[in-house]
Design an enzyme around this catalytic site. Structure first.
Site, mmCIF file in Angstrom:
data_model
loop_
_atom_site.group_PDB
_atom_site.id
_atom_site.type_symbol
_atom_site.label_atom_id
_atom_site.label_comp_id
_atom_site.label_asym_id
_atom_site.label_seq_id
_atom_site.Cartn_x
_atom_site.Cartn_y
_atom_site.Cartn_z
ATOM 1 N N GLU A 34 -5.718 -6.318 4.120
ATOM 2 C CA GLU A 34 -5.597 -7.538 3.292
ATOM 3 C C GLU A 34 -6.706 -7.571 2.234
ATOM 4 O OE1 GLU A 34 -2.918 -8.496 4.552
ATOM 5 O OE2 GLU A 34 -2.426 -10.287 3.402
ATOM 6 N N THR A 70 0.820 -1.216 0.000
ATOM 7 C CA THR A 70 0.000 0.000 0.000
ATOM 8 C C THR A 70 0.856 1.269 0.000
ATOM 9 O OG1 THR A 70 -1.619 -1.244 1.282
ATOM 10 C CG2 THR A 70 -1.901 1.150 1.226
ATOM 11 N N PRO A 111 0.588 5.860 -0.105
ATOM 12 C CA PRO A 111 -0.327 6.930 0.308
ATOM 13 C C PRO A 111 -1.444 7.182 -0.713
ATOM 14 C CG PRO A 111 1.949 7.577 0.706
ATOM 15 C CD PRO A 111 2.012 6.268 -0.001
ATOM 16 N N GLU A 165 -15.059 -4.740 -0.078
ATOM 17 C CA GLU A 165 -15.440 -4.505 -1.483
ATOM 18 C C GLU A 165 -14.510 -5.296 -2.404
ATOM 19 O OE1 GLU A 165 -15.005 -2.036 0.811
ATOM 20 O OE2 GLU A 165 -17.132 -1.629 1.113
ATOM 21 N N GLN A 203 -22.962 -4.404 23.318
ATOM 22 C CA GLN A 203 -24.337 -4.049 23.693
ATOM 23 C C GLN A 203 -24.802 -4.863 24.902
ATOM 24 O OE1 GLN A 203 -25.597 -1.564 22.056
ATOM 25 N NE2 GLN A 203 -27.655 -1.511 22.952
HETATM 26 C C1 LIG Z 1 -3.986 -1.657 10.500
HETATM 27 C C2 LIG Z 1 -3.650 -1.789 9.055
HETATM 28 C C3 LIG Z 1 -2.634 -2.649 8.667
HETATM 29 C C4 LIG Z 1 -2.285 -2.758 7.324
HETATM 30 N N1 LIG Z 1 -1.235 -3.564 6.956
HETATM 31 C C5 LIG Z 1 -0.778 -3.511 5.676
HETATM 32 C C6 LIG Z 1 0.424 -4.196 5.299
HETATM 33 O O1 LIG Z 1 1.051 -4.903 6.101
HETATM 34 N N2 LIG Z 1 0.866 -4.059 4.035
HETATM 35 C C7 LIG Z 1 0.227 -3.298 3.110
HETATM 36 O O2 LIG Z 1 0.707 -3.192 1.988
HETATM 37 N N3 LIG Z 1 -0.928 -2.653 3.423
HETATM 38 C C8 LIG Z 1 -1.427 -2.743 4.673
HETATM 39 N N4 LIG Z 1 -2.590 -2.069 5.022
HETATM 40 C C9 LIG Z 1 -3.283 -1.291 4.016
HETATM 41 C C10 LIG Z 1 -4.577 -1.924 3.570
HETATM 42 O O3 LIG Z 1 -4.346 -3.133 2.897
HETATM 43 C C11 LIG Z 1 -5.305 -0.889 2.706
HETATM 44 O O4 LIG Z 1 -5.733 0.149 3.575
HETATM 45 C C12 LIG Z 1 -6.482 -1.486 1.961
HETATM 46 O O5 LIG Z 1 -6.042 -2.382 0.978
HETATM 47 C C13 LIG Z 1 -7.356 -0.413 1.289
HETATM 48 O O6 LIG Z 1 -6.587 0.492 0.568
HETATM 49 P P1 LIG Z 1 -6.782 2.085 0.796
HETATM 50 O O7 LIG Z 1 -6.697 2.333 2.255
HETATM 51 O O8 LIG Z 1 -5.798 2.787 -0.073
HETATM 52 O O9 LIG Z 1 -8.239 2.379 0.346
HETATM 53 P P2 LIG Z 1 -8.732 2.691 -1.148
HETATM 54 O O10 LIG Z 1 -8.169 1.698 -2.082
HETATM 55 O O11 LIG Z 1 -8.489 4.127 -1.424
HETATM 56 O O12 LIG Z 1 -10.279 2.431 -0.995
HETATM 57 C C14 LIG Z 1 -11.153 3.350 -0.328
HETATM 58 C C15 LIG Z 1 -12.561 2.762 -0.385
HETATM 59 O O13 LIG Z 1 -12.958 2.583 -1.758
HETATM 60 C C16 LIG Z 1 -13.284 1.223 -1.996
HETATM 61 N N5 LIG Z 1 -12.853 0.844 -3.346
HETATM 62 C C17 LIG Z 1 -11.641 0.971 -3.914
HETATM 63 N N6 LIG Z 1 -11.649 0.469 -5.161
HETATM 64 C C18 LIG Z 1 -12.895 0.005 -5.389
HETATM 65 C C19 LIG Z 1 -13.524 -0.636 -6.496
HETATM 66 N N7 LIG Z 1 -12.875 -0.938 -7.619
HETATM 67 N N8 LIG Z 1 -14.849 -0.968 -6.382
HETATM 68 C C20 LIG Z 1 -15.504 -0.716 -5.232
HETATM 69 N N9 LIG Z 1 -14.976 -0.117 -4.149
HETATM 70 C C21 LIG Z 1 -13.672 0.239 -4.229
HETATM 71 C C22 LIG Z 1 -12.534 0.429 -0.942
HETATM 72 O O14 LIG Z 1 -13.132 -0.839 -0.716
HETATM 73 C C23 LIG Z 1 -12.659 1.372 0.255
HETATM 74 O O15 LIG Z 1 -13.917 1.217 0.853
HETATM 75 C C24 LIG Z 1 -2.986 -2.005 6.354
HETATM 76 C C25 LIG Z 1 -4.044 -1.175 6.751
HETATM 77 C C26 LIG Z 1 -4.380 -1.056 8.071
HETATM 78 C C27 LIG Z 1 -5.481 -0.131 8.478
#
Ligand SMILES: Cc1cc2nc3c(=O)[nH]c(=O)nc-3n(C[C@H](O)[C@H](O)[C@H](O)COP(=O)(O)OP(=O)(O)OC[C@H]3O[C@@H](n4cnc5c(N)ncnc54)[C@H](O)[C@@H]3O)c2cc1C
Length: 384
Positions: A364, A127, A129, A368, A337
């Site tokens: 992970e 992931t 920013p 969605e 609750q």
């Molecule tokens: C505590 C924690 C630990 C993590 N650990 C890791 C790690 O070890 N390594 C790593 O690489 N990442 C890690 N992540 C990141 C995590 O995998 C991402 O946050 C996640 O994949 C979603 O990406 P994003 O936050 O950029 O959201 P976005 O991709 O920006 O998505 C935002 C929203 O839009 C929705 N969305 C996006 N595309 C679509 C689509 N095509 N159709 C419908 N809905 C869509 C998503 O489902 C979400 O609801 C971690 C996150 C957290 C919070």
């Protein structure tokens, strides 16, 4: 041939042993670690010593050589004892499966034993920013210079990012269409110049380390390319087939932990002259929790079993992760609750379970993203 839904003797013994360990070494420390927001390094070391970290890693690389069902049973027991410590300890393994599957013999011998033997956790950095779900949009770049790759970019939300002994970094190695064909994986050591990690504070999972990572001209020896160049995206999809089952098992464990605590409380707390559990509204909550847990466990075990048969099915791994993580959100909500005002207080574990479970529908691959995988399989685009 007949269908069998029972654990065999070995898995039952494993479950009992991990439960005993987790109740003694994890359960009493949940609140303390949640408050001090510190990675539970000592507990990770103890769990690793007993073979509970990455238990399916073959013995030749220091693992316990169990099957994936065994690993799922361990994950469930760890978060049943404590949602936060259990997750932190279990996910120490995140940077290992890709090394195991695609690494050279030298890479496996160098990078796997330190994790499963409890020296340092590992990480995988996908992931960024500006992109999470859309992995192929990543901007971190690796450019070959002689016998080295030079990596520049930034990653965020990386589990174990600031405590890892090694991090698998996914980076662009070719500008091609479609872009997912130009991604490669590298094994990077955080001690190398240009690698900087800063811890991120979050809503829950306080003792689980989550970090943003900056990679500034990080020089990676050519031999640290993992597997084939430009195959990183495909390696990642294979990795998700397993890692999503692990996350599903962790969230199944959280649901179990919350449900058991709510059940106990409902038997003791009185309202209107009788125990809460004598009120039908509370009975129905508990019945729904139990039903979701049973269904989640069936999916987790089936997905793990498919991995053990050497035929993981992406839609089943995604369904297990989707169902178990959403069940954990529902179960922890209802469990809180049942506790009423005490559920919202810091006096009981439930508020922590409620906060910690929430991330399951996000990391992970979001819920969605799991539905997209399942829908693609229904449309005949992915193996079902
Ligand atoms: C505590 C924690 C630990 C993590 N650990 C890791 C790690 O070890 N390594 C790593 O690489 N990442 C890690 N992540 C990141 C995590 O995998 C991402 O946050 C996640 O994949 C979603 O990406 P994003 O936050 O950029 O959201 P976005 O991709 O920006 O998505 C935002 C929203 O839009 C929705 N969305 C996006 N595309 C679509 C689509 N095509 N159709 C419908 N809905 C869509 C998503 O489902 C979400 O609801 C971690 C996150 C957290 C919070």
């Amino acid at each position: 041939m007949k269908m069998n839904f029972e654990l065999d003797e070995d898995h039952r013994m494993l479950q009992n042993a991990v439960r005993e360990f987790a109740e003694k070494e994890i359960m009493p420390y949940g609140k303390e670690y949640d408050e001090k927001r510190e990675y539970p390094m000592e507990i990770f070391r103890k769990a690793a010593k007993l073979g509970y970290v990455g238990a399916s890693v073959p013995e030749e690389y220091g693992g316990a050589g169990l099957d994936y069902l065994g690993e799922a049973i361990i994950s469930e027991e760890l978060t049943r004892a404590d949602s936060s410590i259990g997750t932190a300890v279990d996910l120490a393994i995140l940077g290992v499966p890709m090394v195991l599957r695609y690494g050279s013999e030298e890479q496996k011998e160098k990078y796997i034993p330190p994790v499963v033997q409890g020296k340092a956790p590992s990480a995988i950095a996908i992931t960024e920013p500006d992109c999470g779900t859309d992995v192929a949009a990543m901007r971190t770049k690796a450019v070959k210079e002689g016998e080295e790759w030079v990596i520049n970019g930034s990653k965020t939300f990386i589990t174990n990012g600031s405590v890892a002994g090694h991090t698998i970094v996914l980076a662009k190695t070719a500008e091609v269409e479609p872009p997912h064909r130009g991604i490669s994986a590298f094994i990077v050591e955080p001690a190398w110049e240009g690698y900087e990690a800063r811890r991120i504070e979050k809503m829950g999972l306080n003792c689980h380390d989550t970090a943003e990572i900056t990679l500034k001209n990080v020089r990676v020896p050519a031999e640290n390319l993992l597997g084939e160049e430009n195959r990183g995206f495909y390696q990642l999809m294979e990795f998700f087939n397993e890692s999503r089952v692990k996350i599903a098992a962790l969230h199944l464990g959280m649901a179990v932990g919350a449900y058991e605590r709510a059940l106990e409380y409902a038997k003791q707390r009185k309202a209107f002259g009788k125990a809460l559990i004598e009120h039908q509204a509370i009975q129905f909550k508990l019945a729904d929790m139990w039903k979701d847990i049973e269904a989640a466990r069936l999916l987790v075990y089936k997905a793990a079993w498919l991995i053990d048969q050497g035929k993981p099915v992406p839609a089943i791994s995604s369904a297990a992760k989707l169902f178990a993580s959403e069940a954990a959100v529902k179960v922890t909500y209802e469990a809180l609750q049942v506790f009423g005002g005490y559920g919202y207080s810091k006096e009981y574990d439930i508020e922590r379970y409620y906060r910690d479970a929430r991330v399951g529908t996000i990391y992970e691959g979001t819920s969605e993203a799991q539905r997209i995988v399942i829908a693609r399989s229904l449309m005949g685009r992915v193996k079902r």
